[in-house]
Design an enzyme around this catalytic site. Structure first.
Site, mmCIF file in Angstrom:
data_model
loop_
_atom_site.group_PDB
_atom_site.id
_atom_site.type_symbol
_atom_site.label_atom_id
_atom_site.label_comp_id
_atom_site.label_asym_id
_atom_site.label_seq_id
_atom_site.Cartn_x
_atom_site.Cartn_y
_atom_site.Cartn_z
ATOM 1 N N ASP A 9 0.809 -1.210 0.103
ATOM 2 C CA ASP A 9 -0.135 0.206 -0.146
ATOM 3 C C ASP A 9 0.903 1.165 -0.014
ATOM 4 O OD1 ASP A 9 -2.090 1.947 0.228
ATOM 5 O OD2 ASP A 9 -2.641 1.045 2.091
ATOM 6 N N CYS A 22 -4.311 -2.047 -2.747
ATOM 7 C CA CYS A 22 -5.469 -1.490 -2.572
ATOM 8 C C CYS A 22 -5.904 -0.266 -3.552
ATOM 9 C CB CYS A 22 -5.846 -1.303 -1.144
ATOM 10 S SG CYS A 22 -4.810 -0.542 -0.452
ATOM 11 N N ARG A 58 -14.716 -4.432 -4.944
ATOM 12 C CA ARG A 58 -15.262 -3.765 -3.900
ATOM 13 C C ARG A 58 -16.842 -3.306 -4.208
ATOM 14 N NH1 ARG A 58 -11.847 0.172 -1.548
ATOM 15 N NH2 ARG A 58 -13.759 0.608 -0.315
HETATM 16 N N1 CP Z 1 -8.807 1.487 -1.580
HETATM 17 C C1 CP Z 1 -9.410 2.719 -1.627
HETATM 18 O O1 CP Z 1 -10.072 2.754 -0.373
HETATM 19 O O2 CP Z 1 -9.302 3.717 -2.574
HETATM 20 P P1 CP Z 1 -9.963 5.191 -2.515
HETATM 21 O O3 CP Z 1 -9.071 5.980 -1.365
HETATM 22 O O4 CP Z 1 -9.632 5.732 -4.034
HETATM 23 O O5 CP Z 1 -11.391 5.028 -1.960
#
Ligand code: CP
Length: 316
Positions: free
Chosen positions: A229, A269, A297
């Site tokens: 991340d 993510c 998601r």
């Molecule tokens: N992965 C995620 O939560 O992306 P965003 O911050 O764009 O919502």
């Protein structure tokens, strides 16, 4: 009233049901999908920026028949000091549910305590449970028959690289215990998992502790999946330079990925920062499944919203 504030808010019996529903909703998309929230209005409160979360929840609510009321906190009285308790109580009089992206986990807890309607955690500094369920669904698709094939995860090793005190690392610690996976966290000294997540893990897996291996090459050996991340999350901007320096050895490169299992997948993510936590080469490789994660998601959150909406109707 049931909420989804942590990965552990659904029981061992309910989790497979949620994943089956998500896989079914994915199959049905574009055809006749159930509008189980028809006529409802759900609030979406964002204290922080978002692309994926915001769009996937809004589209998901629309597809389930509900109206989404989008609220950036800067445009509400929260930013002028109105208490969460009063805000939650008022929102509960108008809305059928709340989706919240915020800072401390205690903020979603407080909304859940006072709103009287289901509350979904759309990311806190502590956990990102909707992301993790969607990621698990993605791995089940890659390793099993479909996104509900949770047996396919058992015994698999996932290595999380980088900030091991982050919400995503914390969420993987809980997911490891819930889904029977081996989770290894690898990052620099000073970014190891904290006591709060260790306490949370011990509630569902007494005696287990988060596994932290500082050496990235030792950690990644035999990994079925590698996850990273951003190194500078929302709220960490003041520490940017310190973080970028400390985490440089944990950048996921092709040469590091070669030390993982031969079919190891790469997950992120998003948003990704090529050249920092991962190279463009890895992001563009066949191992990368980040766009499947992002798509899931939508399907997973629809299942969560539908189930919480169903339970809320039973409460009335
Ligand atoms: N992965 C995620 O939560 O992306 P965003 O911050 O764009 O919502």
């Amino acid at each position: 009233m049931r909420h989804f504030l942590k990965e552990t808010d659904f029981s061992a019996a309910e989790i497979p049901m949620i994943f089956s529903m998500a896989a079914e909703l994915k199959r049905l998309r574009g055809g006749s999908y159930p509008r189980v929230l028809e006529g409802q209005s759900w609030g979406m409160i964002f204290y922080k920026n978002s692309t994926r979360t915001r769009i996937s929840f809004e589209v998901g609510l629309h597809e389930l028949g509900a109206h989404a009321v989008r609220l950036d906190t800067s445009a509400t009285q929260i930013s002028r000091g109105e208490s969460i308790e009063d805000t939650a109580k008022v929102m509960g009089r108008y809305l059928h549910g709340l989706v919240i992206r915020t800072y401390g986990q205690e903020i979603v807890d407080e909304f859940a305590q006072h709103a009287g309607i289901p509350v979904v955690n759309a990311l806190t500094d502590f956990l990102h449970p909707c992301q993790i369920y969607s990621d698990v669904m993605t791995l089940a698709e890659k390793w099993g028959n479909d996104g509900s094939d949770l047996q396919a995860l058992k015994g698999r090793k996932l290595v999380f690289m980088g900030d091991c005190a982050s919400n995503m690392a914390n969420s993987w610690v809980l997911a490891g215990a819930l889904f029977g996976m081996e989770i290894v966290l690898s990052g620099p000294d000073g970014f190891a998992p904290g006591t709060e997540i260790a306490n949370e893990l011990s509630k569902i897996a007494p005696g287990q502790k988060p596994v932290f291996v500082e050496d990235p090459e030792a950690a990644i050996r035999g990994a079925d999946a590698v996850y990273t991340d951003v190194w500078v999350s929302m709220g960490d901007e003041e520490e940017a330079s310190k973080r970028l320096t400390a985490m440089a050895p944990y950048s996921v490169t092709n040469s590091l990925m070669e030390k993982a299992g031969p079919k190891s997948l790469f997950l992120h993510c998003m948003p990704a920062h090529p050249g920092e936590e991962v190279t463009q080469e890895v992001l563009s490789s066949d191992r990368a499944v980040l766009f499947d994660q992002a798509e899931n998601r939508l399907h997973m959150q629809k299942a969560i919203l539908a189930q919480l909406g169903e339970w809320a109707k039973q409460e009335l």
